[in-house]
Design a protein around this motif. Structure first.
Motif, short mmCIF file in Angstrom:
data_model
loop_
_atom_site.label_atom_id
_atom_site.label_comp_id
_atom_site.label_asym_id
_atom_site.label_seq_id
_atom_site.Cartn_x
_atom_site.Cartn_y
_atom_site.Cartn_z
N TRP A 104 61.97 89.25 1.12
CA TRP A 104 61.98 90.67 0.98
C TRP A 104 62.83 91.40 1.40
CZ3 TRP A 104 57.13 93.32 -0.12
CH2 TRP A 104 57.24 94.76 0.31
N VAL A 105 63.92 91.31 2.25
CA VAL A 105 65.04 92.10 2.49
C VAL A 105 66.27 91.66 1.52
CG1 VAL A 105 64.46 92.24 5.11
CG2 VAL A 105 65.82 90.32 4.44
N ALA A 106 66.05 90.74 0.79
CA ALA A 106 67.08 90.45 0.05
C ALA A 106 67.20 91.63 -1.26
CB ALA A 106 66.94 88.97 -0.88
N GLN A 107 65.93 92.11 -1.45
CA GLN A 107 65.91 93.37 -2.45
C GLN A 107 66.02 94.51 -1.52
OE1 GLN A 107 62.70 95.44 -2.71
NE2 GLN A 107 64.15 96.60 -3.91
N ALA A 108 65.35 94.78 -0.51
CA ALA A 108 64.93 95.96 -0.03
C ALA A 108 66.55 96.26 0.81
CB ALA A 108 63.96 95.99 1.14
N ARG A 109 66.87 95.11 1.31
CA ARG A 109 68.38 95.26 2.25
C ARG A 109 67.99 96.38 3.64
NH1 ARG A 109 72.54 97.18 -2.25
NH2 ARG A 109 73.87 97.58 -0.34
N PHE A 110 66.89 96.11 4.03
CA PHE A 110 66.46 97.11 5.09
C PHE A 110 65.04 96.69 5.86
CE2 PHE A 110 63.49 100.39 6.56
CZ PHE A 110 64.11 100.93 7.39
N VAL A 111 64.86 96.77 7.03
CA VAL A 111 63.67 96.05 7.59
C VAL A 111 63.49 97.00 8.74
CG1 VAL A 111 64.89 94.52 9.29
CG2 VAL A 111 62.56 94.02 8.57
N SER A 112 62.08 97.24 8.80
CA SER A 112 61.84 98.22 10.02
C SER A 112 60.49 97.41 10.71
CB SER A 112 61.42 99.39 9.57
OG SER A 112 60.08 99.41 8.60
N PRO A 113 59.99 97.99 11.93
CA PRO A 113 58.69 97.25 12.19
C PRO A 113 57.44 97.47 11.41
CG PRO A 113 59.93 98.56 13.95
CD PRO A 113 60.49 98.90 12.69
N GLY A 114 57.50 98.47 10.51
CA GLY A 114 56.55 98.64 9.81
C GLY A 114 56.11 97.53 8.72
#
Length: 332
Positions: A241-251
């Motif tokens: 998921w973050v390989a594409q988004a390059r961002f992660v949040s608690p959501g």
């Protein structure tokens, strides 16, 4: 003799787990060919959307492994999905941008987190298990939301593009192909587990735990093993998921994600593996794309879709194919 009957009934209910055919192989090859060719004919935005669908489908696959195969409906897999995502981003920010390292680390983090929490959850069944997994998910979400070392409520941003063999994957199509490759490997691995004697043991425990225990099996140990495996798959999904988004949040590990994953399993057909993955694509399509065209009423449309599936297709999308194949067998 009764236990054998139970196992035979299980295999009849889930034929996709126990046998294959040339037609099925050809269909799988055709689907893979279409997926591989997608970046060649589609633009950047639809390719990015499909990348998110593939990563979310890996999370849904882990939910189906517990809910459909082991009979353990869960609302906690988003926690391990988030653990894998945070691990991948932290590695990308501080250690390496290598995509393989990030996926392996996300998988390992999900496995460790599931092993640390699952030994309590697997001792329960039914609604108690569901609520325990919900509590685990909400606890992890709260930790991510308040822990400043991982960005707190702001999350973690600024992750560099993933790379393979030292070359950064800047184009959305290259990222898509990477996510697709890993998703296919994970799907194949889960399918092998489900087809194995261990998978048959899980279905036996799901259908009649008392009889399996009388035969000398240890149901709690079998459930703990599949719980850890599902956590590892979910953690790998978070890394994708973050390989594409390059961002992660608690959501990304909140209740909404967990509920959507379970909803995808119900819509796709519990226990079929491929059906929930199709349901995952449908759920994200409604939430992220169709919602904007209906004034943000995506959740309402998802709710109506869920009600329709429960009443019209109680076995989900995969159940439609099962009924058709059985009808052909009877007619022949």
């Amino acid at each position: 003799m009764k236990v054998t009957t139970t196992m035979e009934r299980t295999e009849t209910v889930t034929p996709e787990v126990t046998r294959s055919s040339p037609r099925k192989v050809a269909l799988v090859a055709a689907v893979l060919a279409v997926l591989v060719a997608a970046p060649v004919v589609l633009g950047a935005y639809p390719v990015t959307t499909m990348t998110r669908m593939l990563a979310f489908a890996v999370l849904v696959l882990s939910v189906d492994l517990l809910t459909g195969v082991a009979g353990l409906p869960t609302l906690g897999q988003a926690a391990y999905f988030g653990v894998g995502a945070y691990t991948a981003v932290l590695i990308g920010l501080h250690i390496t941008s290598d995509a393989t390292v990030q996926v392996v680390a996300g998988l390992a983090a999900g496995l460790i987190a599931a092993a640390a929490t699952g030994w309590v959850a697997v001792r329960a069944r039914g609604i108690v298990f569901l609520m325990l997994t919900l509590a685990i998910g909400e606890s992890v979400h709260q930790v991510a939301d308040t822990w400043s070392a991982v960005g707190g409520s702001n999350g973690l941003a600024g992750m560099p593009p993933i790379s393979l063999f030292g070359a950064p994957l800047l184009a959305s199509g290259f990222v898509y192909w990477w996510v697709l490759a890993v998703a296919v490997v994970l799907f194949a691995a889960v399918a092998l587990v489900v087809r194995s004697p261990y998978g048959r043991t899980l279905r036996g425990v799901r259908d009649n735990e008392a009889r399996m225990r009388a035969l000398g099996y240890r149901p709690a140990l079998a459930r703990y093993g599949v719980f850890c495996l599902a956590g590892a798959v979910a953690g790998a999904g978070g890394a994708l998921w973050v390989a594409q988004a390059r961002f992660v949040s608690p959501g990304d590990l909140g209740f909404e994600v967990a509920a959507l994953a379970l909803l995808s399993v119900v819509i796709g057909g519990s226990g079929s593996l491929w059906g929930p993955c199709l349901g995952a694509a449908l759920v994200l399509l409604v939430r992220d794309n169709l919602s904007a065209s209906i004034d943000g009423h995506g959740p309402l449309l998802l709710g109506l879709l869920f009600v329709a599936v429960v009443f019209v297709m109680p076995r989900g999308l995969a159940g439609v194919r099962r009924r058709k194949s059985r009808g052909k067998e009877r007619s022949s």
